[in-house]
Design an enzyme around this catalytic site. Structure first.
Site, PDB file in Angstrom:
ATOM      1  CD  GLU A 244     -10.063  30.669  66.912  1.00 61.53           C
ATOM      2  OE1 GLU A 244     -10.613  31.083  67.954  1.00 61.53           O
ATOM      3  OE2 GLU A 244     -10.583  30.757  65.791  1.00 61.53           O
TER       4      GLU A 244
ATOM      5  CG  ASN B 138     -16.080  27.013  65.948  1.00 61.12           C
ATOM      6  OD1 ASN B 138     -16.278  26.858  67.152  1.00 61.12           O
ATOM      7  ND2 ASN B 138     -15.942  28.218  65.404  1.00 61.12           N
ATOM      8  CD  GLU B 139     -18.859  30.583  67.488  1.00 56.10           C
ATOM      9  OE1 GLU B 139     -18.759  31.544  66.704  1.00 56.10           O
ATOM     10  OE2 GLU B 139     -18.655  30.689  68.713  1.00 56.10           O
TER      11      GLU B 139
ATOM     12  CE1 TYR C 126     -15.364  33.050  74.847  1.00 56.47           C
ATOM     13  CE2 TYR C 126     -16.980  32.589  73.143  1.00 56.47           C
ATOM     14  CZ  TYR C 126     -15.698  32.469  73.636  1.00 56.47           C
ATOM     15  OH  TYR C 126     -14.751  31.751  72.955  1.00 56.47           O
TER      16      TYR C 126
ATOM     17  CD  GLU D 201     -15.104  29.054  70.752  1.00 54.11           C
ATOM     18  OE1 GLU D 201     -15.364  30.255  70.922  1.00 54.11           O
ATOM     19  OE2 GLU D 201     -14.921  28.535  69.638  1.00 54.11           O
TER      20      GLU D 201
ATOM     21  CD  GLN E 108      -9.207  31.556  71.536  1.00 56.48           C
ATOM     22  OE1 GLN E 108      -8.118  31.535  71.006  1.00 56.48           O
ATOM     23  NE2 GLN E 108     -10.301  31.739  70.852  1.00 56.48           N
TER      24      GLN E 108
END
Lengths: 496, 93
Positions: A24, A171-172, A247, A300, A349
């Site tokens: 990103e 995204n999200e 995560y 992610e 990332q």
């Protein structure tokens, strides 16, 4: 412990794309990460760091997701094409308000993928973009004809259209991507996705030879299964993939390099717990899509620890230890187990951000322990998952954790890859693996081992590296192993 | 959706509050461990503030550090890929 690998019990193919990475516009992932510019004293090809490209080629990186993340829903691709001197800068509002010069845009990202030899996974802008903007980007990327966007691409120096395998529709979108409800986003997804077409198919009589773009819907953070349910119910037929973000927290001790063994075990527990979340989401997907056409894209994932002392918190620059490597190997093993549904994943990332595989400081570059996990396990890519059966299960250690976690697969040539992690910080893991269906002839081993806090620094860049592993025998069809504590091992087994 | 947590990049989560850097600098000075003297600190800061890799008078884009903290640390070098700018000027001084 005694395991059996029955090669007749072939499972689904572990897509190489679960070994993907996420990059990103955040902190120093892109700028002063991959991108140093053509005039840099750091060796580069058209502005992209050569040492990073070489390192990523060596672990067979299959795809990169770009430009975000949260950044994707504020990114306007047309600002990142054309002569660099004329490109409009962008304020990176999500990540510290940094003013970026847009010198790394579509052409540079596609060049990066070409240099590495991986597939691009582009995430489009739903949150602050328009259908037309996304549609034009697709035309710019994939049209080999004479459309306005194809002509613009040629004017900018790229004659042939690119191949785009994966495209994310936002995204999200429940959060930074527009604060939408699941139902609202599901209908938005359908509208946007309608105009994401592979222009290479247009007017072709042999159009079926050209693959469609796999359209990936923005998903939840795995815990919110109602988002998955709504998306699958309303838009399941229109998508090729559904994103999930995942995560892992390391427990209470979140410092990047200073923590106790408790945090090592907390990380193992917290990573293994994610399997239950995947199962819940998969069961919903199975209900609406029993043929498993729609893939789960864990686009992610990774461990999330504190940023390094002295560094800007919003840049998410984190060190990476054996604890991070543990998280990586356990998560990849989960992906193998659900290979029929989880067919794309992206570690967050790549460079200088979160669970990075590479860290840079000026001209220096180091590979993290997580990098070596991807090196050790690369034999699983595009191999058939072979579930490990137990004649004698591994003993339980701290808080009910298994002493070891094992995953195995076999490729088209009959080579078996076995990855084993010894979760114990105290005792060796001794065991054997018998084979059914194939007879092992010889094996080559690699090991990554170190204290739980072991990591590489710019002063000591090779403190934790993959080395040859000799703690095994392969005789009379039986493979016996003896792993030291806190070790990750891969064995490449040749069969008759 | 309302039940979702704010994502990590949502406003406020990644902002540096006022006085944040100053507090860290003060704490480091009070610790007295591994810090350069005042003259050296000012010399390094002058160089950083003129460097094209310095963002918003606070961030070194070559390492991601707050320049105020990196310049204070006697064990740190300037990470510029063209060479240590702190060291170069020391030699020419």
């Amino acid at each position: 412990m005694k395991a059996v690998i029955n090669t007749r019990n072939k499972g689904p193919v572990i897509s190489r794309h679960v070994y993907g990475h996420f990059s990103e516009h955040l902190g120093r992932c892109i700028y002063d990460g991959y991108w140093v510019g053509e005039d840099s004293s750091i060796p580069n090809v058209r502005g992209i760091r050569t040492d990073i490209v070489e390192a990523m080629k060596a672990i067979k990186v299959p795809n990169i997701r770009w430009p975000g993340g949260c950044f994707a829903d504020d990114y306007h691709w047309m600002d990142g094409i054309g002569p660099k001197s004329e490109r409009k800068p962008i304020v990176n509002v999500h990540w510290g308000g940094v003013l970026e010069n847009n010198h790394f845009g579509t052409h540079e990202f596609m060049d990066l993928c070409t240099q590495i030899g991986c597939e691009p996974y582009i995430c489009g802008n739903v949150g602050s973009g328009t259908v037309r903007e996304m549609r034009d980007w697709i035309e710019y990327l994939t049209d080999d004809g004479n459309s306005p966007m194809a002509q613009l691409r040629r004017k900018n120096g790229q004659d042939k259209a690119w191949d785009i395998k994966f495209f994310g529709i936002g995204n999200e979108n429940w959060g930074c991507g527009g604060r939408m409800t699941a139902e609202y986003y599901a209908y938005e997804f359908r509208r946007y996705a309608t105009y994401v077409r592979n222009y290479k198919l247009m007017g072709k009589t042999d159009w079926w030879k050209t693959p469609h773009i796999i359209k990936i819907a923005g998903g939840s953070n795995a815990e919110h299964v109602e988002w998955t349910e709504t998306l699958m119910r309303i838009a399941g037929r229109d998508m090729g993939g559904l994103s999930i973000h995942c995560y892992v927290k390391p427990g209470e001790e979140s410092h990047g390099t200073v923590f106790s063994e408790k945090s090592w075990y907390d990380t193992a527990i917290n990573t293994l717990k994610k399997e239950e979340l995947f199962k819940q989401n998969i069961s919903i997907m199975d209900y609406y899509d029993p043929e498993k056409r729609v893939m789960m894209a864990v686009d992610e994932w990774g461990i999330w620890v504190d940023n390094e002392p002295d560094t800007v918190p919003g840049f998410l620059y984190q060190q990476n230890t054996m604890r991070s490597a543990l998280c990586a190997v356990l998560m990849l093993h989960i992906f193998h187990k659900y290979a029929d549904r989880i067919r794309l994943a992206n570690l967050a990332q790549t460079i200088n951000v979160l669970q990075a595989i590479i860290l840079t400081e000026g001209s220096k570059m180091i590979k993290t322990p997580t990098y070596y996990v991807f090196d050790l396990l690369k034999g699983h890519q595009d191999s058939n998952f072979i579930p490990v059966e137990w004649e004698e299960k591994p003993e339980k250690i701290e808080r009910g954790l298994p002493h070891v976690d094992i995953s195995s697969s076999m490729n088209a040539e009959g080579k078996i890859t076995i990855s084993i992690v010894n979760i114990s910080t105290e005792s060796n893991a001794e065991g054997s693996i018998a084979f059914s269906g194939k007879v092992p002839v010889k094996a080559i081993g690699k090991i990554l081992v170190g204290e739980v806090t072991a990591h590489n620094t710019f002063e000591n860049p090779e403190n934790v590296v993959a080395r040859a592993f000799h703690g095994f025998t392969c005789e009379n069809g039986l493979l016996k192993f003896n792993l030291p504590p806190c070790a990750i091992v891969s064995l490449e087994v040749e069969t008759d | 959706m309302s039940t979702q947590e704010l994502c990590t990049a949502c406003p406020g989560k990644m902002q540096v509050p006022p006085g944040y850097i100053e507090e860290l600098v003060d704490a480091r000075i009070k610790s007295g461990v591994g810090i350069v003297n005042d003259n050296e600190y000012r010399r390094r800061m002058d160089i950083c503030l003129k460097c094209d890799s310095c963002l918003n008078d606070a961030i070194c884009m070559k390492c991601g550090c707050f320049i105020q903290l990196r310049a204070l640390n006697e064990f740190r070098k300037c990470p510029h890929p063209d060479g240590d700018k702190w060291d170069k000027l020391e030699q020419t001084a």
